[in-house]
Design an enzyme around this catalytic site. Structure first.
Site, PDB file in Angstrom:
ATOM      1  N   LYS A   1       0.825  -1.216   0.000  1.00 44.17           N
ATOM      2  CA  LYS A   1       0.000   0.000   0.000  1.00 44.17           C
ATOM      3  C   LYS A   1       0.862   1.270   0.000  1.00 44.17           C
ATOM      4  O   LYS A   1       2.076   1.199   0.222  1.00 44.17           O
ATOM      5  CB  LYS A   1      -0.916  -0.033   1.221  1.00 44.17           C
ATOM      6  CG  LYS A   1      -1.892  -1.201   1.213  1.00 44.17           C
ATOM      7  CD  LYS A   1      -2.848  -1.084   2.393  1.00 44.17           C
ATOM      8  CE  LYS A   1      -3.869  -2.209   2.378  1.00 44.17           C
ATOM      9  NZ  LYS A   1      -4.866  -2.027   3.451  1.00 44.17           N
TER      10      LYS A   1
ATOM     11  N   THR B   1      -5.849  -6.650  10.705  1.00 43.95           N
ATOM     12  CA  THR B   1      -6.035  -5.392   9.959  1.00 43.95           C
ATOM     13  C   THR B   1      -5.465  -4.213  10.733  1.00 43.95           C
ATOM     14  O   THR B   1      -4.791  -3.358  10.164  1.00 43.95           O
ATOM     15  CB  THR B   1      -7.551  -5.170   9.701  1.00 43.95           C
ATOM     16  OG1 THR B   1      -8.071  -6.329   9.044  1.00 43.95           O
ATOM     17  CG2 THR B   1      -7.802  -3.943   8.862  1.00 43.95           C
TER      18      THR B   1
ATOM     19  N   ARG C   1      -1.194 -14.519   5.154  1.00 48.39           N
ATOM     20  CA  ARG C   1      -2.044 -13.914   6.198  1.00 48.39           C
ATOM     21  C   ARG C   1      -1.361 -13.986   7.558  1.00 48.39           C
ATOM     22  O   ARG C   1      -1.481 -13.073   8.371  1.00 48.39           O
ATOM     23  CB  ARG C   1      -3.418 -14.607   6.252  1.00 48.39           C
ATOM     24  CG  ARG C   1      -4.267 -14.372   5.018  1.00 48.39           C
ATOM     25  CD  ARG C   1      -4.825 -12.978   4.915  1.00 48.39           C
ATOM     26  NE  ARG C   1      -5.843 -12.712   5.912  1.00 48.39           N
ATOM     27  CZ  ARG C   1      -6.605 -11.621   5.931  1.00 48.39           C
ATOM     28  NH1 ARG C   1      -6.450 -10.674   5.002  1.00 48.39           N
ATOM     29  NH2 ARG C   1      -7.499 -11.450   6.868  1.00 48.39           N
TER      30      ARG C   1
ATOM     31  N   PHE D   1     -15.593   4.882   6.489  1.00 47.53           N
ATOM     32  CA  PHE D   1     -14.192   5.138   6.172  1.00 47.53           C
ATOM     33  C   PHE D   1     -13.845   4.891   4.695  1.00 47.53           C
ATOM     34  O   PHE D   1     -12.703   5.094   4.290  1.00 47.53           O
ATOM     35  CB  PHE D   1     -13.270   4.299   7.075  1.00 47.53           C
ATOM     36  CG  PHE D   1     -13.467   2.799   6.985  1.00 47.53           C
ATOM     37  CD1 PHE D   1     -12.901   2.058   5.960  1.00 47.53           C
ATOM     38  CD2 PHE D   1     -14.225   2.135   7.946  1.00 47.53           C
ATOM     39  CE1 PHE D   1     -13.084   0.681   5.886  1.00 47.53           C
ATOM     40  CE2 PHE D   1     -14.417   0.751   7.883  1.00 47.53           C
ATOM     41  CZ  PHE D   1     -13.845   0.027   6.842  1.00 47.53           C
TER      42      PHE D   1
ATOM     43  N   GLU E   1      -9.453 -11.805  -6.741  1.00 43.58           N
ATOM     44  CA  GLU E   1      -8.559 -10.640  -6.680  1.00 43.58           C
ATOM     45  C   GLU E   1      -7.414 -10.760  -7.683  1.00 43.58           C
ATOM     46  O   GLU E   1      -7.009  -9.777  -8.295  1.00 43.58           O
ATOM     47  CB  GLU E   1      -8.015 -10.475  -5.256  1.00 43.58           C
ATOM     48  CG  GLU E   1      -9.113 -10.064  -4.290  1.00 43.58           C
ATOM     49  CD  GLU E   1      -8.634  -9.897  -2.849  1.00 43.58           C
ATOM     50  OE1 GLU E   1      -7.441 -10.067  -2.569  1.00 43.58           O
ATOM     51  OE2 GLU E   1      -9.484  -9.582  -1.999  1.00 43.58           O
TER      52      GLU E   1
ATOM     53  N   ASN F   1      -1.747   0.295   6.926  1.00 44.71           N
ATOM     54  CA  ASN F   1      -1.383  -1.019   7.468  1.00 44.71           C
ATOM     55  C   ASN F   1      -0.521  -1.822   6.492  1.00 44.71           C
ATOM     56  O   ASN F   1      -0.508  -3.046   6.512  1.00 44.71           O
ATOM     57  CB  ASN F   1      -2.622  -1.792   7.962  1.00 44.71           C
ATOM     58  CG  ASN F   1      -3.566  -2.190   6.846  1.00 44.71           C
ATOM     59  OD1 ASN F   1      -3.329  -1.860   5.679  1.00 44.71           O
ATOM     60  ND2 ASN F   1      -4.625  -2.896   7.175  1.00 44.71           N
TER      61      ASN F   1
ATOM     62  N   HIS G   1      -2.004  -5.454   1.737  1.00 40.77           N
ATOM     63  CA  HIS G   1      -3.277  -6.177   1.615  1.00 40.77           C
ATOM     64  C   HIS G   1      -2.948  -7.591   1.174  1.00 40.77           C
ATOM     65  O   HIS G   1      -2.087  -7.789   0.319  1.00 40.77           O
ATOM     66  CB  HIS G   1      -4.188  -5.514   0.568  1.00 40.77           C
ATOM     67  CG  HIS G   1      -5.336  -6.395   0.187  1.00 40.77           C
ATOM     68  ND1 HIS G   1      -6.499  -6.453   0.927  1.00 40.77           N
ATOM     69  CD2 HIS G   1      -5.478  -7.303  -0.815  1.00 40.77           C
ATOM     70  CE1 HIS G   1      -7.310  -7.342   0.379  1.00 40.77           C
ATOM     71  NE2 HIS G   1      -6.717  -7.885  -0.677  1.00 40.77           N
TER      72      HIS G   1
ATOM     73  N   ARG H   1       2.517  -6.218   9.767  1.00 39.84           N
ATOM     74  CA  ARG H   1       1.717  -5.057  10.215  1.00 39.84           C
ATOM     75  C   ARG H   1       2.138  -4.575  11.603  1.00 39.84           C
ATOM     76  O   ARG H   1       2.113  -3.382  11.882  1.00 39.84           O
ATOM     77  CB  ARG H   1       0.230  -5.393  10.169  1.00 39.84           C
ATOM     78  CG  ARG H   1      -0.307  -5.341   8.739  1.00 39.84           C
ATOM     79  CD  ARG H   1      -1.745  -5.711   8.706  1.00 39.84           C
ATOM     80  NE  ARG H   1      -2.347  -5.534   7.388  1.00 39.84           N
ATOM     81  CZ  ARG H   1      -3.437  -6.171   7.003  1.00 39.84           C
ATOM     82  NH1 ARG H   1      -4.021  -7.022   7.810  1.00 39.84           N
ATOM     83  NH2 ARG H   1      -3.934  -5.946   5.805  1.00 39.84           N
TER      84      ARG H   1
ATOM     85  N   TYR I   1     -12.758  -3.053  -3.153  1.00 37.72           N
ATOM     86  CA  TYR I   1     -13.295  -2.787  -1.817  1.00 37.72           C
ATOM     87  C   TYR I   1     -14.818  -2.615  -1.856  1.00 37.72           C
ATOM     88  O   TYR I   1     -15.364  -1.891  -1.029  1.00 37.72           O
ATOM     89  CB  TYR I   1     -12.622  -1.540  -1.232  1.00 37.72           C
ATOM     90  CG  TYR I   1     -11.180  -1.798  -0.774  1.00 37.72           C
ATOM     91  CD1 TYR I   1     -10.873  -2.847   0.085  1.00 37.72           C
ATOM     92  CD2 TYR I   1     -10.138  -0.976  -1.191  1.00 37.72           C
ATOM     93  CE1 TYR I   1      -9.568  -3.086   0.505  1.00 37.72           C
ATOM     94  CE2 TYR I   1      -8.817  -1.208  -0.769  1.00 37.72           C
ATOM     95  CZ  TYR I   1      -8.554  -2.266   0.088  1.00 37.72           C
ATOM     96  OH  TYR I   1      -7.263  -2.505   0.508  1.00 37.72           O
TER      97      TYR I   1
END
Ligand code: CMP
Length: 147
Positions: A9, A91, A85, A57, A126, A112, A115, A102, A49
């Site tokens: 990100k 998150t 993961r 948000f 995805e 964070n 993804h 994270r 998303y």
């Protein structure tokens, strides 16, 4: 073998953390099968998303994800989804496990760092969103022998 999608990100790019995050993936022997830096347009963000579209948000998340290009990565490995993961963890970086990406690098719930697809079904959706299967690279690594 499973393939999963990772997005590095904007805060990862802005804080010069791309190399450090990719090193975490490589340390766990995940095989990078495809990698691209790209700007996310409205269409791809809204799709990616869409389950958060009604959250208060969402506008902040959207403008954050468009602040810089992201690095989209497909990784392939035995149980890649769970492995990534586990490396990524919660998150909210403050709820992540110490030693996870994270926990170590995340500053806020938006910032964070990374993804990662959360299930096989979502990984397949995805991955298709970000690249075409014909583009994926298949090659051998020394660490394949542990599988
Ligand atoms: P990600 O794994 O990309 O999935 C959805 C993203 O929404 C999440 O990481 C967070 O960066 C972002 N987000 C921002 N605010 C919240 C929130 N309050 N709860 C959950 N996710 C949030």
């Amino acid at each position: 073998m499973e393939t999963t999608l990772i997005l590095l990100k904007p805060d990862t790019i802005e804080r010069s953390l791309i190399g450090q995050v990719i090193t975490r993936l490589e340390n766990k022997w995940l095989k990078i099968s495809w990698l691209k830096m790209m700007k996310l347009d409205d269409t791809i963000i809204n799709k990616h998303y869409d389950f958060l579209m009604n959250k208060p948000f969402f506008p902040i998340l959207k403008s954050y994800m468009q602040r810089t290009p992201v690095v989209a990565i497909a990784v392939t490995w035995k149980e890649a989804i769970k492995t990534v993961r586990n490396l990524t963890w919660a998150t909210n970086p403050f709820e992540a496990l110490p030693g996870s990406i994270r926990w170590d690098f995340g500053l806020t719930i938006d910032g964070n760092i990374i993804h990662a697809s959360d299930s096989l079904e979502n990984a397949q959706k995805e991955l298709k969103r970000f690249f075409e299967w014909k583009d994926i690279f298949e090659y051998s690594k020394i660490t394949d022998d542990v599988l």
